[in-house]
Design an enzyme around this catalytic site. Sequence first.
Site, PDB file in Angstrom:
ATOM      1  N   CYS A 119      62.420 -31.501   3.338  1.00  0.00           N
ATOM      2  CA  CYS A 119      60.998 -31.886   3.392  1.00  0.00           C
ATOM      3  C   CYS A 119      60.692 -33.105   2.531  1.00  0.00           C
ATOM      4  O   CYS A 119      59.688 -33.787   2.744  1.00  0.00           O
ATOM      5  CB  CYS A 119      60.126 -30.718   2.951  1.00  0.00           C
ATOM      6  SG  CYS A 119      60.473 -29.230   3.887  1.00  0.00           S
ATOM      7  N   HIS A 260      53.027 -32.323   0.675  1.00  0.00           N
ATOM      8  CA  HIS A 260      53.808 -31.750   1.761  1.00  0.00           C
ATOM      9  C   HIS A 260      53.049 -30.557   2.338  1.00  0.00           C
ATOM     10  O   HIS A 260      52.495 -29.746   1.602  1.00  0.00           O
ATOM     11  CB  HIS A 260      55.178 -31.313   1.215  1.00  0.00           C
ATOM     12  CG  HIS A 260      55.983 -30.546   2.212  1.00  0.00           C
ATOM     13  ND1 HIS A 260      56.144 -30.965   3.515  1.00  0.00           N
ATOM     14  CD2 HIS A 260      56.670 -29.375   2.101  1.00  0.00           C
ATOM     15  CE1 HIS A 260      56.902 -30.090   4.154  1.00  0.00           C
ATOM     16  NE2 HIS A 260      57.224 -29.115   3.329  1.00  0.00           N
ATOM     17  N   ASN A 290      54.633 -26.549   9.202  1.00  0.00           N
ATOM     18  CA  ASN A 290      55.521 -27.325   8.313  1.00  0.00           C
ATOM     19  C   ASN A 290      56.491 -28.129   9.182  1.00  0.00           C
ATOM     20  O   ASN A 290      57.355 -27.549   9.843  1.00  0.00           O
ATOM     21  CB  ASN A 290      56.269 -26.346   7.401  1.00  0.00           C
ATOM     22  CG  ASN A 290      57.210 -27.038   6.424  1.00  0.00           C
ATOM     23  OD1 ASN A 290      57.478 -28.238   6.545  1.00  0.00           O
ATOM     24  ND2 ASN A 290      57.734 -26.291   5.479  1.00  0.00           N
TER      25      ASN A 290
HETATM   26  O1  UT7 Z   1      58.979 -26.781   3.173  1.00  0.00           O
HETATM   27  C1  UT7 Z   1      59.868 -26.353   2.196  1.00  0.00           C
HETATM   28  C2  UT7 Z   1      59.290 -25.415   1.267  1.00  0.00           C
HETATM   29  N1  UT7 Z   1      58.930 -24.165   1.911  1.00  0.00           N
HETATM   30  C3  UT7 Z   1      57.939 -23.495   1.439  1.00  0.00           C
HETATM   31  O2  UT7 Z   1      57.288 -23.974   0.539  1.00  0.00           O
HETATM   32  C4  UT7 Z   1      57.657 -22.096   1.964  1.00  0.00           C
HETATM   33  C5  UT7 Z   1      57.307 -21.225   0.807  1.00  0.00           C
HETATM   34  N2  UT7 Z   1      57.042 -19.836   1.136  1.00  0.00           N
HETATM   35  C6  UT7 Z   1      55.958 -19.384   1.806  1.00  0.00           C
HETATM   36  O3  UT7 Z   1      55.187 -20.153   2.350  1.00  0.00           O
HETATM   37  C7  UT7 Z   1      55.695 -17.907   1.794  1.00  0.00           C
HETATM   38  O4  UT7 Z   1      56.577 -17.274   0.896  1.00  0.00           O
HETATM   39  C8  UT7 Z   1      55.813 -17.210   3.188  1.00  0.00           C
HETATM   40  C9  UT7 Z   1      54.646 -17.619   4.071  1.00  0.00           C
HETATM   41  C10 UT7 Z   1      57.118 -17.570   3.845  1.00  0.00           C
HETATM   42  C11 UT7 Z   1      55.743 -15.690   3.015  1.00  0.00           C
HETATM   43  O5  UT7 Z   1      54.550 -15.330   2.376  1.00  0.00           O
HETATM   44  P1  UT7 Z   1      54.562 -14.337   1.127  1.00  0.00           P
HETATM   45  O6  UT7 Z   1      53.162 -14.123   0.758  1.00  0.00           O
HETATM   46  O7  UT7 Z   1      55.475 -14.927   0.086  1.00  0.00           O
HETATM   47  O8  UT7 Z   1      55.151 -13.018   1.756  1.00  0.00           O
HETATM   48  P2  UT7 Z   1      56.464 -12.182   1.332  1.00  0.00           P
HETATM   49  O9  UT7 Z   1      57.677 -12.880   1.790  1.00  0.00           O
HETATM   50  O10 UT7 Z   1      56.354 -11.756  -0.097  1.00  0.00           O
HETATM   51  O11 UT7 Z   1      56.277 -10.903   2.210  1.00  0.00           O
HETATM   52  C12 UT7 Z   1      55.135 -10.002   2.038  1.00  0.00           C
HETATM   53  C13 UT7 Z   1      55.160  -8.983   3.170  1.00  0.00           C
HETATM   54  C14 UT7 Z   1      56.526  -8.346   3.404  1.00  0.00           C
HETATM   55  O12 UT7 Z   1      56.303  -6.977   3.754  1.00  0.00           O
HETATM   56  P3  UT7 Z   1      56.461  -5.793   2.676  1.00  0.00           P
HETATM   57  O13 UT7 Z   1      57.888  -5.907   2.215  1.00  0.00           O
HETATM   58  O14 UT7 Z   1      55.475  -6.109   1.602  1.00  0.00           O
HETATM   59  O15 UT7 Z   1      56.160  -4.596   3.471  1.00  0.00           O
HETATM   60  C15 UT7 Z   1      57.065  -9.071   4.594  1.00  0.00           C
HETATM   61  O16 UT7 Z   1      57.968  -8.304   5.351  1.00  0.00           O
HETATM   62  O17 UT7 Z   1      54.813  -9.621   4.400  1.00  0.00           O
HETATM   63  C16 UT7 Z   1      55.796  -9.327   5.391  1.00  0.00           C
HETATM   64  N3  UT7 Z   1      55.907 -10.450   6.302  1.00  0.00           N
HETATM   65  C17 UT7 Z   1      55.143 -10.581   7.390  1.00  0.00           C
HETATM   66  N4  UT7 Z   1      54.190  -9.779   7.935  1.00  0.00           N
HETATM   67  C18 UT7 Z   1      53.602 -10.202   9.057  1.00  0.00           C
HETATM   68  C19 UT7 Z   1      56.717 -11.545   6.200  1.00  0.00           C
HETATM   69  N5  UT7 Z   1      56.489 -12.382   7.225  1.00  0.00           N
HETATM   70  C20 UT7 Z   1      55.516 -11.795   7.986  1.00  0.00           C
HETATM   71  C21 UT7 Z   1      54.865 -12.162   9.185  1.00  0.00           C
HETATM   72  N6  UT7 Z   1      53.928 -11.362   9.672  1.00  0.00           N
HETATM   73  N7  UT7 Z   1      55.136 -13.326   9.831  1.00  0.00           N
END
Ligand code: UT7
Length: 338
Positions: A119, A260, A290
């Site tokens: 990125c 970004h 993204n």
């Molecule tokens: O471009 C390069 C840099 N990249 C980034 O900066 C991306 C950085 N990361 C993010 O944007 C976020 O971490 C995500 C959007 C990818 C994920 O969001 P989060 O708030 O960090 O969620 P998490 O990974 O902590 O997951 C929370 C919950 C989990 O369920 P449990 O374990 O709490 O039951 C996941 O399984 O959300 C669940 N989950 C989803 N639920 C519905 C993960 N993805 C999804 C989804 N829909 N698409």
Amino acid sequence: MSVTQPVYAAFRAIGAYVPQKILSNADLEKMVDTSDEWITKRTGIKERHIAADNEFTSDMGAKAAALAIKRSGLEKEEIDLVVCATVTPDYFNMPSTACIISDKLGIKNVQAFDISAACSGFVYGLSVAKAFVESGMRKNVLVIGAEKFSSIVDYTDRSTCILFGDGAGAAVISATKNKEEGFVDIHASADGAYADFLVTPAPGSRNPVSQKVLDEGLQYVQMKGNETFKLAVKTLTKDVKEILEKNNIRSEEIPHFIPHQANYRIIKAVGDALKMREDQVALTVHKYGNTSAASIPMAINDLWESGKLKKGELMLLDTFGGGLTWASALLPFSGESV
Ligand code: UT7
């Protein structure tokens, strides 16, 4: 005795290309266990654009670049360096996407190469352009950020497939004697200790194509989302504070903060930590998702086309991505206003 006048690098023109097909949150609800509500709340993304099956990174990059060259007022023959930032090149090994783009644009006998900084690639590309121009080696550099990220996304993995989109942006960076038109400052850095935060395990010399690679889906992007998120907020904020302090500029003086576009929550957290007003912060993540190396030039293009980015106005770019890599840049837009 003749005294050589210093040369500065000026950001002369911007262009972008957005593929036609839209992948909405409603579409994703039918593909994986997710919801529009979850995606909107956690990322701010409503839709992203996806390239056609027969449309490749070089096609999108060439379209964005053609527009940037046209808007710069230069003839294509005047471009003397082509740099393409991408982690989804047409071919993983060779030839480079920059070579293919040069051919598609009809630019002959030009130095052309790709940059792999995920990125952060476009801002890395700007740092390369600045160095080439200010050393006097080149006069007009084309810097492209282009990605067909859909080609490395696993559309059964809800933790990544909701985030990424395809597209391209390109800029023309030209030599100027006028210091006011030149880049103010640029920082680019990396820390490979976090290499496993964002990785596509194959293909590559560690994992050449094999049945095992395909069975295990190693050709798809893998991300430690939560850890990446936290480090992104911290690094993006620190980087901007440093570049502003070094150049004695206060955040409220910046008309265009262009971060970004990975996740609205990251952009909001960084903007708040830097005390930026909403009207200072460029936002496209809701409509493009993204787009990796293309995200910043696509956002600059949106600002320019909407008439909000005017000649002489300062842009503060701030990016973060796989590697891990990060970069920030402080520069005026030195092309014509719409
Ligand atoms: O471009 C390069 C840099 N990249 C980034 O900066 C991306 C950085 N990361 C993010 O944007 C976020 O971490 C995500 C959007 C990818 C994920 O969001 P989060 O708030 O960090 O969620 P998490 O990974 O902590 O997951 C929370 C919950 C989990 O369920 P449990 O374990 O709490 O039951 C996941 O399984 O959300 C669940 N989950 C989803 N639920 C519905 C993960 N993805 C999804 C989804 N829909 N698409």
